[in-house]
Design an enzyme around this catalytic site. Structure first.
Site, PDB file in Angstrom:
ATOM      1  N   HIS A   1       0.804  -1.227   0.000  1.00 28.27           N
ATOM      2  CA  HIS A   1       0.000   0.000   0.000  1.00 28.27           C
ATOM      3  C   HIS A   1       0.835   1.274   0.000  1.00 28.27           C
ATOM      4  O   HIS A   1       0.284   2.370  -0.061  1.00 28.27           O
ATOM      5  CB  HIS A   1      -0.928   0.032   1.217  1.00 28.27           C
ATOM      6  CG  HIS A   1      -0.204   0.342   2.501  1.00 28.27           C
ATOM      7  ND1 HIS A   1       0.557  -0.594   3.152  1.00 28.27           N
ATOM      8  CD2 HIS A   1      -0.094   1.468   3.218  1.00 28.27           C
ATOM      9  CE1 HIS A   1       1.088  -0.044   4.227  1.00 28.27           C
ATOM     10  NE2 HIS A   1       0.724   1.209   4.299  1.00 28.27           N
TER      11      HIS A   1
HETATM   12  C1  UD1 Z   1      -1.889   5.605   6.237  1.00 24.14           C
HETATM   13  C2  UD1 Z   1      -0.546   6.001   6.851  1.00 24.14           C
HETATM   14  C3  UD1 Z   1       0.462   4.891   6.625  1.00 24.14           C
HETATM   15  C4  UD1 Z   1      -0.074   3.552   7.096  1.00 24.14           C
HETATM   16  C5  UD1 Z   1      -1.414   3.287   6.424  1.00 24.14           C
HETATM   17  C6  UD1 Z   1      -2.046   1.984   6.835  1.00 24.14           C
HETATM   18  C7  UD1 Z   1       0.004   8.419   6.751  1.00 24.14           C
HETATM   19  C8  UD1 Z   1       0.886   9.401   6.108  1.00 24.14           C
HETATM   20  N1  UD1 Z   1       0.018   7.195   6.192  1.00 24.14           N
HETATM   21  O1  UD1 Z   1      -1.711   5.498   4.829  1.00 24.14           O
HETATM   22  O2  UD1 Z   1       1.636   5.192   7.352  1.00 24.14           O
HETATM   23  O3  UD1 Z   1       0.838   2.524   6.774  1.00 24.14           O
HETATM   24  O4  UD1 Z   1      -2.292   4.365   6.788  1.00 24.14           O
HETATM   25  O5  UD1 Z   1      -3.235   1.822   6.129  1.00 24.14           O
HETATM   26  O6  UD1 Z   1      -0.655   8.722   7.712  1.00 24.14           O
HETATM   27  N2  UD1 Z   1      -9.307   5.146   2.492  1.00 24.14           N
HETATM   28  C9  UD1 Z   1     -10.434   4.393   2.531  1.00 24.14           C
HETATM   29  N3  UD1 Z   1     -10.997   4.143   3.746  1.00 24.14           N
HETATM   30  C10 UD1 Z   1     -10.473   4.613   4.897  1.00 24.14           C
HETATM   31  C11 UD1 Z   1      -9.302   5.391   4.847  1.00 24.14           C
HETATM   32  C12 UD1 Z   1      -8.727   5.629   3.631  1.00 24.14           C
HETATM   33  O7  UD1 Z   1     -10.944   3.955   1.523  1.00 24.14           O
HETATM   34  O8  UD1 Z   1     -11.031   4.330   5.978  1.00 24.14           O
HETATM   35  C13 UD1 Z   1      -8.671   5.398   1.175  1.00 24.14           C
HETATM   36  C14 UD1 Z   1      -8.943   6.777   0.684  1.00 24.14           C
HETATM   37  O9  UD1 Z   1      -9.107   6.740  -0.680  1.00 24.14           O
HETATM   38  C15 UD1 Z   1      -7.667   7.521   1.026  1.00 24.14           C
HETATM   39  C16 UD1 Z   1      -6.631   6.422   0.878  1.00 24.14           C
HETATM   40  O10 UD1 Z   1      -7.271   5.233   1.315  1.00 24.14           O
HETATM   41  O11 UD1 Z   1      -7.445   8.609   0.217  1.00 24.14           O
HETATM   42  C17 UD1 Z   1      -5.399   6.639   1.695  1.00 24.14           C
HETATM   43  O12 UD1 Z   1      -5.733   6.841   3.070  1.00 24.14           O
HETATM   44  P1  UD1 Z   1      -4.748   7.718   4.003  1.00 24.14           P
HETATM   45  O13 UD1 Z   1      -5.217   7.699   5.411  1.00 24.14           O
HETATM   46  O14 UD1 Z   1      -4.525   9.018   3.378  1.00 24.14           O
HETATM   47  O15 UD1 Z   1      -3.369   6.970   3.892  1.00 24.14           O
HETATM   48  P2  UD1 Z   1      -2.960   5.433   3.854  1.00 24.14           P
HETATM   49  O16 UD1 Z   1      -2.422   5.134   2.499  1.00 24.14           O
HETATM   50  O17 UD1 Z   1      -4.027   4.533   4.393  1.00 24.14           O
END
Ligand code: UD1
Length: 352
Positions: free
Chosen positions: A205
């Site tokens: 991811h």
């Molecule tokens: C975040 C953390 C990362 C961790 C990861 C575990 C930061 C900088 N990154 O990255 O260190 O390893 O979490 O998952 O904080 N989304 C959903 N549902 C949710 C949340 C997110 O669908 O409940 C999707 C959204 O499209 C979002 C994308 O996932 O834009 C990324 O989510 P985000 O929290 O920005 O970062 P992660 O890649 O999950």
């Protein structure tokens, strides 16, 4: 004393749960200790299911910030967390890990003159293109108490000039959760067609691996090649499933008979799979530690790690995003049955 404990994203929950339990065991409860969920992760699969599996109380306050760019997400957490701090006036704000919520809440607390403690301090990948590295550096620079998981992390902090009395090597609260829940996790059924010790578990991811089309295409090539040797179970993070679809890469994975792409798993289901995998392929941070404790070979698809002890004494191997190197490491794991590894000091289930 009054405490606010912060959790925001999936990798935070298993680090926070044992800390809340430790408070409870000392008869410290609301309103003296409050759990604030920033809402960075909000899907059941990335958040609610973890609360259930870890036996965590519902958050006292949910900031519901949701997704966005780094600046948006960090800023939204700060704006929402500031009035909570003003109203509740905690003596300590406790943050864990390295996600955007970690930095945002530490920064908010310190700007209000509150004391802040960072659990899992001092980890350094020395790669400032990783958003988490920026979060780690900034959080550690401002927190008053820095709890480390190993002596390498403590030494990193000393090298940065942190005063000795701020640094406390306590062990790993994520491993507290692992030990607490492992037996139950291992008793859960495996996905159909998968046998204990007979599959590879894959997670992917990190933006550096999934946001660039060529990199992701090459990694998918390695994955299909590996699946010709051993079945692969792949719980797909929402970021990754979006990219696989956008780059037209999902169909080839789905079509391979030995690759099972599934939705992200709950904590217990995931740990149950890690503990019974022949090997793990990942670009996560925490999974490098869980595999080391469980003695499961881990091939990390990154060129750096902020957890070098897992390579030095544990089961972790860095492969970068080089498909040939990943494949060769998998083959070497499959052909070598003996495992030499040891578990880091104080990763014993009693850190919290
Ligand atoms: C975040 C953390 C990362 C961790 C990861 C575990 C930061 C900088 N990154 O990255 O260190 O390893 O979490 O998952 O904080 N989304 C959903 N549902 C949710 C949340 C997110 O669908 O409940 C999707 C959204 O499209 C979002 C994308 O996932 O834009 C990324 O989510 P985000 O929290 O920005 O970062 P992660 O890649 O999950």
């Amino acid at each position: 004393m009054r405490y606010i404990v912060v959790a925001g994203a999936r990798p935070n929950f298993m680090k926070v749960a044992p800390i809340l339990t430790a408070f409870r065991e000392r008869n410290v409860s609301a309103p003296d200790v409050l759990l604030v969920h920033t809402g960075q992760h909000y899907d059941a699969e990335l958040s609610g299911d973890f609360f259930r599996d870890l036996g965590m109380p519902a958050p006292d306050i949910n900031l519901e910030v949701g997704s966005g760019s780094h600046a948006q997400q960090t800023a939204r957490v700060m704006v929402a967390f500031e009035p909570v701090c003003r109203e509740r006036q905690p003596d300590w704000v406790v943050v864990v890990g390295d996600v955007n919520s970690t930095l945002a809440c530490a920064l908010t607390a310190k700007k209000l003159g509150l004391q802040a403690a960072h659990v899992e301090a001092g980890l350094r990948s020395y790669d400032r293109t990783m958003p988490e590295e920026i979060n780690r550096l900034c959080t550690d620079a401002i927190c008053d108490l820095l709890f480390t998981t190993d002596e390498i992390a403590s030494a990193n902090l000393r090298r940065e000039g942190v005063a000795e009395d701020k640094i406390h090597f306590v062990g790993n609260t994520m491993i507290d959760s692992l030990f607490r829940h492992l037996d139950r996790a291992l008793s859960l059924p495996l996905p159909a067609g998968v046998t204990p010790g007979g599959f590879a578990l894959l997670t992917l991811h990190r933006p550096s691996n999934v946001d660039d089309e060529e990199t992701l295409r090459a990694l998918c090539g390695a994955v299909t090649r590996i699946a010709d040797r051993i079945p692969i179970v792949f719980p797909v993070h929402p970021r990754t499933s979006g990219r696989l679809a956008a780059f037209g890469l999902a169909a080839a994975l789905d079509a391979h008979p030995a690759i099972r792409c599934i939705a992200p798993l709950s904590y217990l289901q995931f740990i149950g799979l890690v503990g019974r995998a022949r090997l793990v392929l990942t670009d996560s941070g925490g999974i490098q530690e869980e595999t080391t404790v469980l003695g499961i070979p881990c091939i990390t698809m990154r060129t750096t790690t902020e957890r070098p002890l897992t390579c030095r004494i544990g089961t972790n191997m860095l492969a970068g995003a080089d498909p040939e190197r990943i494949y060769r490491l998998v083959v070497s794991v499959l052909e070598r049955r003996e495992r030499n590894y040891s578990v880091p000091e104080k990763w014993d289930g009693h850190a919290a």
